[in-house]
Design a protein around this motif. Structure first.
Motif, PDB file in Angstrom:
ATOM      1  N   THR A  14       0.842  -1.207   0.000  1.00  8.19           N
ATOM      2  CA  THR A  14       0.000   0.000   0.000  1.00  8.19           C
ATOM      3  C   THR A  14       0.877   1.258   0.000  1.00  8.19           C
ATOM      4  N   ILE A  15       2.111   1.120  -0.477  1.00  9.65           N
ATOM      5  CA  ILE A  15       3.078   2.222  -0.435  1.00  9.65           C
ATOM      6  C   ILE A  15       2.588   3.458  -1.187  1.00  9.65           C
ATOM      7  N   ASP A  16       1.770   3.260  -2.227  1.00 11.03           N
ATOM      8  CA  ASP A  16       1.249   4.400  -2.993  1.00 11.03           C
ATOM      9  C   ASP A  16      -0.272   4.339  -3.133  1.00 11.03           C
ATOM     10  N   SER A  73      -0.006  -2.115  -4.861  1.00  9.40           N
ATOM     11  CA  SER A  73       1.192  -2.309  -5.669  1.00  9.40           C
ATOM     12  C   SER A  73       1.656  -3.756  -5.558  1.00  9.40           C
ATOM     13  N   VAL A  74       1.258  -4.577  -6.526  1.00 11.82           N
ATOM     14  CA  VAL A  74       1.588  -6.009  -6.544  1.00 11.82           C
ATOM     15  C   VAL A  74       2.038  -6.381  -7.949  1.00 11.82           C
ATOM     16  N   ASP A  75       3.119  -7.146  -8.054  1.00 11.58           N
ATOM     17  CA  ASP A  75       3.590  -7.565  -9.365  1.00 11.58           C
ATOM     18  C   ASP A  75       2.646  -8.603  -9.968  1.00 11.58           C
ATOM     19  N   GLU A  76       2.693  -8.760 -11.278  1.00  8.08           N
ATOM     20  CA  GLU A  76       1.748  -9.613 -12.004  1.00  8.08           C
ATOM     21  C   GLU A  76       1.834 -11.074 -11.571  1.00  8.08           C
ATOM     22  N   GLU A  77       3.062 -11.600 -11.407  1.00  8.59           N
ATOM     23  CA  GLU A  77       3.216 -13.004 -11.011  1.00  8.59           C
ATOM     24  C   GLU A  77       2.568 -13.275  -9.655  1.00  8.59           C
ATOM     25  N   THR A  78       2.798 -12.396  -8.707  1.00  9.31           N
ATOM     26  CA  THR A  78       2.253 -12.602  -7.361  1.00  9.31           C
ATOM     27  C   THR A  78       0.743 -12.451  -7.345  1.00  9.31           C
TER      28      THR A  78
END
Length: 599
Positions: free
Chosen positions: A19-21, A347-352
């Motif tokens: 949740t950084i941004d 903010s999460v990458d696609e793989e995760t």
């Protein structure tokens, strides 16, 4: 100007960077969210990223700069405030000129929203929308809050060379100073228990005290697991003239990240106690605060300041959401893990994110990954797990520990070491090898696993934000650590922000096809499993004190089941869940079968 929050849900902090941004993504819609500010490195990277994206003049701050941790945090928070204000004003302008945008926005609002009701005549108006709509929006529409989180345990001593720095340069202290010096008017969420030294540091900043109008520019939120803890911490702060504006009650086990189990106290009975004793919480703190303010010669207040109670942990349906609001008179409900499947919000990458969508009940588990030694909710199959296993096959263990945020163990070094670090694990392995011949093979393997299962959270919990935003990741490859609550097992797809909000308010349904137990039943199961495991795995000397502790835990769970059966019967709540009473009965039978020696 209306100061009432637009929504009755909030997005809690998740990890160091999920949740950084989030405020930049959702605050313009009136949604409040919480940013972790303990890691100044990811904060500086995100500040530079967004400063460039929005053409702002926020200079880079080198690690060689005096008090760089706090200054980086202040810079990022000030920049977020600028961006959120910019996006908020643009969004208000859009919905005041475009009826389609206005209609879409209204569909995101709670069904009981006064703003929604007030906007309806403008939407129904056949004439061109007038400037009176913009005036109405300006007067009644409040942006979401940019709140920050500090995990109080992450407060290790820092050094300049070999010399220890003063306490105010500890990690949590520097983070608090960074927030306090920012221009934000929002809240700091203090989690993971009381840190008296850090709490006392709050006194150094005027923004946490009432101004001449009795208002607080910066507010304090305490994340707590029970009423007793809230009373103790609240009064501790009140004696310093500091007011706790919100108690954020979180389920001990049915939550994301670190799990701090209660002594068998379940969420329902805990919330009941807050409901019954909220006045006591207010009056006790008010009396102590007034006395402290007078002694300090600061502005005082005649009436108690506002205090709200919120709740989070395992909520998954609009029915559960509404029940918590109505039954316990809470002001907001936290929805965390489900938002990991909303690209517009976290903010999460696609793989995760794909991993989270396909993972099932059996994949979510309470691990021993955390160097803090606290149980940690996670999911199987992360890139971090894969990379650690591959390294271990090559007899490579532990992290290089580049950030040292969790270098809290003083077992081998007065400066602190992280139990996930290579340095620490090398020492532990050497000690284990010395006694290898003296212990059974299974014990050896178990102890070895206990050493190697620790993960570098400082890196693993921020890598997703780097990957999603295309930022360089320096140092050894560590992959992503993710910390969802077990409730995410029942959400099986990425969804839009609009659909997730519709789900929260009962206007949509984004749950998967797997049957999902009621949140209270789910938490009960976790606590029963926790007790059974503790009793089963106990290998030390069994004392009367330990037996008494387990019996009290078991008794609290039995009382909790009684409470739910009585409450659901009286209120008729969850009547669509035909199995809820059967589930409670089954859990009681399982609990009664747990044998505790000494009964």
């Amino acid at each position: 100007m209306n100061n009432k929050p637009l929504h009755n849900f909030h997005i809690p902090v998740m990890g160091l960077a999920y949740t950084i941004d989030s405020p930049i993504r959702v605050a313009q819609y009136g949604i409040s969210s919480v940013v972790s500010i303990i890691d100044d490195e990811i904060i500086e990277k995100m500040k530079n990223f967004y400063s460039k994206k929005f053409h702002l003049n926020y200079p880079r701050i080198s690690a060689k700069t005096d008090d760089y941790r706090a200054k980086r945090i202040t810079g990022y928070l000030d920049m977020m405030d600028d961006i959120v204000n910019q996006k908020f004003e643009a969004f208000k302008e859009e919905i005041s000129r475009n009826k389609i945008a206005l209609k879409n926005f209204m569909e995101m609002l709670p069904n009981t929203s006064e703003l929604k009701e007030g906007l309806q005549p403008f939407l129904n108006c056949k004439e061109r929308i007038s400037s009176s709509l913009k005036t109405f929006i300006d007067e009644h529409f409040l942006r979401g809050s940019i709140d920050v989180n500090i995990m109080t345990k992450v407060d290790k001593e820092n050094f300049h060379g070999q010399e220890p720095l003063p306490v105010i340069y500890n990690d949590a202290h520097a983070s608090l100073r960074g927030f306090a010096n920012s221009k934000l008017s929002s809240s700091v969420v203090l989690s993971a228990g009381m840190n008296p030294r850090l709490y006392s540091y709050l006194e150094e900043f005027d923004d946490f005290f009432p101004n001449k109008n009795g208002k607080l520019k910066k507010k304090i939120i305490l994340k707590v697991s029970d009423f007793r803890s809230a009373m103790i911490q609240g009064n501790f702060l009140a004696k310093k003239g500091l007011w706790v504006s919100e108690y954020r009650v979180e389920s001990g086990l049915n939550c994301g990240g670190h799990a701090f189990a209660t002594e068998g106290l379940l969420l329902g009975p805990i919330m009941e106690e807050f409901k019954q004793k909220k006045t006591e919480l207010i009056t006790s703190a008010h009396a102590l605060m007034i006395k402290a303010l007078e002694e300090k010669g600061k502005n005082t207040v005649v009436h108690p300041l506002e205090m709200v109670i919120t709740v989070q942990g395992g909520v998954g349906t609009a029915e559960e959401h509404g029940f918590l609001l109505k039954q316990y008179n809470v002001d907001s409900v936290g929805w965390g893990s489900p938002f990991l499947l909303v690209p517009e919000a976290t903010s999460v990458d696609e793989e995760t994110r794909k991993l989270l969508a396909v993972s099932e009940e059996k994949d979510f588990y309470l691990s021993n990954l955390s160097p803090l030694g606290v149980p940690f909710n996670t999911v199987k199959g992360t890139s971090n797990e894969r990379i650690r296993r591959e390294k271990q096959k090559r007899n490579r263990f532990g992290s290089s520990c580049p950030k040292k945020l969790l270098a809290l163990s003083r077992e081998y070094s007065p400066g602190g070491m992280c139990t996930a670090s290579k340095k620490y694990q090398d020492i532990k392995f050497a000690e284990l090898e010395e006694i290898k011949a003296e212990i059974p093979g299974r014990i050896y393997e178990k102890r070895k696993e206990a050493i190697t299962e620790k993960a570098c959270l400082c890196v693993g919990l921020v890598n997703a934000a780097y990957l999603e935003n295309g930022l360089d990741i320096k140092g050894e490859k560590q992959g992503v650590v993710i910390c969802p609550g077990p409730n995410l097992a029942y959400f099986d797809k990425e969804v839009s922000l609009c659909r997730m909000i519709g789900h929260i308010y009962g206007n949509d349904d984004v749950l998967g096809t797997t049957e999902r137990p009621n949140m209270f039943v789910n938490e009960l199961k976790m606590y029963i499993d926790h007790l059974a495991k503790e009793v089963r795995d106990f290998s030390g000397t069994l004392t009367n004190s330990q037996i008494k502790k387990w019996n009290a835990f078991k008794e609290n769970l039995l009382k909790g089941i009684d409470y739910y059966e009585d409450l659901f019967q009286k209120t008729g709540s969850f009547k669509t869940d035909l199995n809820i009473f059967r589930h409670l009965k089954e859990k009681r039978e399982i609990l009664l079968e747990i044998e505790i020696h000494g009964n």
